[in-house]
Design a protein around this motif. Sequence first.
Motif: not given
Lengths: 80, 185
Positions: B33, B40, B144-147, B151, B166, B169-170, B173
């Motif tokens: 991890x 990344x 958030x999305x890989x690990x 939040x 938030x 992240x938005x 994405x």
Amino acid sequence: MTCHEARELFSALIDDALGGKERAVLDAHLATCADCGRELQRFRDTVALLRAVEPARAPAGRDRRPGRGACSARCSSPGR
Amino acid sequence: MEGRIGDDSHLVERLRQGDPRAFEDLVIAYQHRVFGVALRMLGSRAEAEDLAQEVFVRVHAAIAEFRGDAKLSTWLYTIASRLCLNRLASSERRMVREGEETLTRLASSHASPAAELERSELEAALHRAIAELPEERRIVVVLRDLEGLSYEEIAAALELELGTVRSRLHRARMDLREKLERFLP
């Protein structure tokens, strides 16, 4: 709520991080806006792609304990 | 125990007591991890490996000070994230990035030529799109999305307000959604 305002909430919606009022207003917009409904699906698909990324694996055979150069057998045990 | 981030309380207790096997168990549990976040963020396997080593050196030195207010995993992600961002912000690193060695190229440069050919177009596009994100957004989407951090955990690790997490992240994405458009069903 405008389409722009609705789309700004998509990320939090996917993560179930919206407050009750925000969620209700967004749901009401989505119920009447097919464009935003389609956009939400594409947003969900994007996040699904990200979450399907194969986890990286550290190179085997390296002992990351400070001061160690060679790896013990336990370091190369299969991972997640 | 590798791959499991759950209740680390027993491991923390063993670490505090100086159990010589405990640190080895910690490394086994988290090395991939920590390496993944570094890869990344930095885009280079060699640099990621170097940074992961640095993370565990710091953890080893500071484990006695770990109070357990946060989860052990959050603490490790905190150290890894900060070291990555510091390295990316360093003048030395900036000079490298301004040269021919761009993050975009590095994002798909870690495999051998033969292995590279076998990688799917989608996988390459994903890695490239993530690598092209601004650093402050990239770290949030990676965590958030890989690990899979929450939040709250990301906010703690990066010392950010929840609203900032938030928002970043938005934006990340949204950016990725545009770049990955042709791969969406």
